[in-house]
Design an enzyme around this catalytic site. Sequence first.
Site, PDB file in Angstrom:
ATOM      1  N   HIS A 192      -1.516  -0.102  -9.843  1.00  0.00           N
ATOM      2  CA  HIS A 192      -2.240  -0.985  -8.909  1.00  0.00           C
ATOM      3  C   HIS A 192      -2.775  -2.227  -9.644  1.00  0.00           C
ATOM      4  O   HIS A 192      -3.973  -2.501  -9.621  1.00  0.00           O
ATOM      5  CB  HIS A 192      -3.370  -0.228  -8.198  1.00  0.00           C
ATOM      6  CG  HIS A 192      -3.801  -0.902  -6.927  1.00  0.00           C
ATOM      7  ND1 HIS A 192      -4.176  -0.229  -5.798  1.00  0.00           N
ATOM      8  CD2 HIS A 192      -3.917  -2.217  -6.607  1.00  0.00           C
ATOM      9  CE1 HIS A 192      -4.512  -1.066  -4.844  1.00  0.00           C
ATOM     10  NE2 HIS A 192      -4.362  -2.312  -5.316  1.00  0.00           N
ATOM     11  N   ARG A 213       0.858  -1.188   0.000  1.00  0.00           N
ATOM     12  CA  ARG A 213       0.000   0.000   0.000  1.00  0.00           C
ATOM     13  C   ARG A 213       0.891   1.234   0.000  1.00  0.00           C
ATOM     14  O   ARG A 213       1.976   1.233   0.610  1.00  0.00           O
ATOM     15  CB  ARG A 213      -0.893   0.027   1.241  1.00  0.00           C
ATOM     16  CG  ARG A 213      -2.143  -0.855   1.131  1.00  0.00           C
ATOM     17  CD  ARG A 213      -3.118  -0.401   0.044  1.00  0.00           C
ATOM     18  NE  ARG A 213      -4.349  -1.155   0.015  1.00  0.00           N
ATOM     19  CZ  ARG A 213      -4.617  -2.163  -0.838  1.00  0.00           C
ATOM     20  NH1 ARG A 213      -3.718  -2.547  -1.729  1.00  0.00           N
ATOM     21  NH2 ARG A 213      -5.796  -2.771  -0.803  1.00  0.00           N
TER      22      ARG A 213
HETATM   23  P1  NDP Z   1      -2.149 -10.654   5.508  1.00  0.00           P
HETATM   24  O1  NDP Z   1      -3.038  -9.990   6.478  1.00  0.00           O
HETATM   25  O2  NDP Z   1      -2.292 -12.100   5.231  1.00  0.00           O
HETATM   26  O3  NDP Z   1      -0.624 -10.433   5.932  1.00  0.00           O
HETATM   27  C1  NDP Z   1      -0.151  -9.246   6.433  1.00  0.00           C
HETATM   28  C2  NDP Z   1       1.253  -9.477   6.954  1.00  0.00           C
HETATM   29  O4  NDP Z   1       1.763  -8.227   7.441  1.00  0.00           O
HETATM   30  C3  NDP Z   1       1.297 -10.451   8.129  1.00  0.00           C
HETATM   31  O5  NDP Z   1       2.464 -11.243   8.062  1.00  0.00           O
HETATM   32  C4  NDP Z   1       1.373  -9.522   9.335  1.00  0.00           C
HETATM   33  O6  NDP Z   1       2.011 -10.066  10.457  1.00  0.00           O
HETATM   34  C5  NDP Z   1       2.228  -8.422   8.773  1.00  0.00           C
HETATM   35  N1  NDP Z   1       2.058  -7.205   9.560  1.00  0.00           N
HETATM   36  C6  NDP Z   1       0.938  -6.492   9.781  1.00  0.00           C
HETATM   37  N2  NDP Z   1       1.193  -5.459  10.600  1.00  0.00           N
HETATM   38  C7  NDP Z   1       2.507  -5.542  10.897  1.00  0.00           C
HETATM   39  C8  NDP Z   1       3.371  -4.770  11.711  1.00  0.00           C
HETATM   40  N3  NDP Z   1       2.928  -3.708  12.388  1.00  0.00           N
HETATM   41  N4  NDP Z   1       4.665  -5.139  11.803  1.00  0.00           N
HETATM   42  C9  NDP Z   1       5.110  -6.222  11.137  1.00  0.00           C
HETATM   43  N5  NDP Z   1       4.343  -7.001  10.340  1.00  0.00           N
HETATM   44  C10 NDP Z   1       3.057  -6.656  10.234  1.00  0.00           C
HETATM   45  O7  NDP Z   1      -2.274  -9.807   4.160  1.00  0.00           O
HETATM   46  P2  NDP Z   1      -2.027 -10.309   2.667  1.00  0.00           P
HETATM   47  O8  NDP Z   1      -0.724 -11.002   2.614  1.00  0.00           O
HETATM   48  O9  NDP Z   1      -3.217 -11.001   2.156  1.00  0.00           O
HETATM   49  O10 NDP Z   1      -1.955  -8.906   1.911  1.00  0.00           O
HETATM   50  C11 NDP Z   1      -0.973  -7.942   2.240  1.00  0.00           C
HETATM   51  C12 NDP Z   1      -1.338  -6.608   1.605  1.00  0.00           C
HETATM   52  O11 NDP Z   1      -1.130  -6.654   0.176  1.00  0.00           O
HETATM   53  C13 NDP Z   1      -2.826  -6.222   1.696  1.00  0.00           C
HETATM   54  O12 NDP Z   1      -3.126  -5.674   2.960  1.00  0.00           O
HETATM   55  C14 NDP Z   1      -2.948  -5.186   0.605  1.00  0.00           C
HETATM   56  O13 NDP Z   1      -2.634  -3.917   1.119  1.00  0.00           O
HETATM   57  C15 NDP Z   1      -1.872  -5.605  -0.403  1.00  0.00           C
HETATM   58  N6  NDP Z   1      -2.450  -6.072  -1.681  1.00  0.00           N
HETATM   59  C16 NDP Z   1      -2.106  -5.404  -2.829  1.00  0.00           C
HETATM   60  C17 NDP Z   1      -2.573  -5.830  -4.049  1.00  0.00           C
HETATM   61  C18 NDP Z   1      -2.147  -5.143  -5.288  1.00  0.00           C
HETATM   62  O14 NDP Z   1      -2.662  -5.461  -6.364  1.00  0.00           O
HETATM   63  N7  NDP Z   1      -1.207  -4.225  -5.234  1.00  0.00           N
HETATM   64  C19 NDP Z   1      -3.479  -6.973  -4.150  1.00  0.00           C
HETATM   65  C20 NDP Z   1      -3.764  -7.603  -2.892  1.00  0.00           C
HETATM   66  C21 NDP Z   1      -3.257  -7.161  -1.710  1.00  0.00           C
HETATM   67  P3  NDP Z   1       1.400 -11.336  11.228  1.00  0.00           P
HETATM   68  O15 NDP Z   1       1.635 -12.503  10.268  1.00  0.00           O
HETATM   69  O16 NDP Z   1       2.191 -11.438  12.449  1.00  0.00           O
HETATM   70  O17 NDP Z   1      -0.062 -11.061  11.419  1.00  0.00           O
HETATM   71  C1  OXD Z   2      -6.627  -5.685  -2.788  1.00  0.00           C
HETATM   72  C2  OXD Z   2      -6.024  -4.931  -3.857  1.00  0.00           C
HETATM   73  O1  OXD Z   2      -6.520  -5.260  -1.641  1.00  0.00           O
HETATM   74  O2  OXD Z   2      -6.384  -5.163  -5.023  1.00  0.00           O
HETATM   75  O3  OXD Z   2      -7.222  -6.750  -3.038  1.00  0.00           O
HETATM   76  O4  OXD Z   2      -5.138  -4.106  -3.622  1.00  0.00           O
END
Ligand code: NDP
Ligand code: OXD
Length: 310
Positions: A273, A225
């Site tokens: 995106h 993000r």
């Molecule tokens: P998840 O919720 O599965 O994973 C998030 C990860 O971030 C987890 O490992 C979590 O830790 C870690 N995390 C969260 N907060 C912190 C912190 N404060 N410090 C350290 N680590 C942290 O999300 P996804 O993997 O499904 O997706 C990740 C992001 O990808 C989404 O939130 C979205 O913003 C982005 N995205 C972008 C897309 C695009 O097309 N550009 C498409 C889809 C998603 P823990 O494992 O300990 O909970």
């Molecule tokens: C999502 C994205 O969050 O597309 O799924 O970024």
Amino acid sequence: MPLNILFAARPERWKTYEQPLRNALAKADIEANLAMDFAPEDVDYIVFAPNSHLQDFTPYTRARAVLNLWAGVEAITGNETLKIPLARMVDPGLTTGMVEWVTGHVMRYHLGMDADITRADTKWEVRTPPLAQERNVSILGLGALGTACAQMLRKIGFNVTGWSRSPKDVAGVDCLHGQDGLGQALSCAEIAVLLLPDTAATKNIINAQTLAQMPKGAFIINPGRGPLIDDAALLAALDRGQIAHATLDVFRVEPLPADDPYWAHPRVTVTPHIAAETRAVTASEVIVDNIRRGEADKPFINLVDRTLGY
Ligand code: NDP
Ligand code: OXD
């Protein structure tokens, strides 16, 4: 009685999702009415995209869950009218898309492909790229997407370090967590991939101080993000070569305004995106699985913890 499932997303998404959702409901033997409009008090489940017109959940008194079509939930976690469970999207199709996108951009930097693609002279200059096993890649965020990317990069041979909030165990990946873990993950990151959610704790996690922890000439890939990065700090780090190049898929303001300095910066690749999109067929099965769970009084999967913001 059939369930009433409200599809609350932009009207153009209906064409993409209607049939896959109907197919998945039929496959799960769930009798349901699926529509873009119901009397709010008659709705049982809400399939939701944060950019939908629906922002006030108060009248949906019977609804059991909101099932998000996006992985990112930052646009809905602060909605005070939402009192029922919220599930984010974890979709095998979306995950595969992200793995392919991240792997492609990591390989670009790893192999130094730009030197050949942008060659302007006729010099036959032999340049042998290192092997993946000689390259360190750090992934910030080891969730559904970060873990899948880490596993693929590991399979190719990269030395992969992952960083998350809580401790993790991913075979072959050096898993770190906490503030010290972040410093360690960044200090070895020749290539850093950001797959963190946008929360209060992750805003500007890439800033002047953390950029300075990275090896000089490192690469950054951000499909997470926009707010993860302090943009002014990244631009300054790019200008002085601390960061050699960045591929940015997500931004604080989207679409990225035409006058944003990222567009013209020679060391930045902007993508609009598109890193990974939710895929209607696989995502519909995930959504219907959660409806099936709700109806069987089983716990929903992929639930968002709104105190953490993801
Ligand atoms: P998840 O919720 O599965 O994973 C998030 C990860 O971030 C987890 O490992 C979590 O830790 C870690 N995390 C969260 N907060 C912190 C912190 N404060 N410090 C350290 N680590 C942290 O999300 P996804 O993997 O499904 O997706 C990740 C992001 O990808 C989404 O939130 C979205 O913003 C982005 N995205 C972008 C897309 C695009 O097309 N550009 C498409 C889809 C998603 P823990 O494992 O300990 O909970
Ligand atoms: C999502 C994205 O969050 O597309 O799924 O970024």
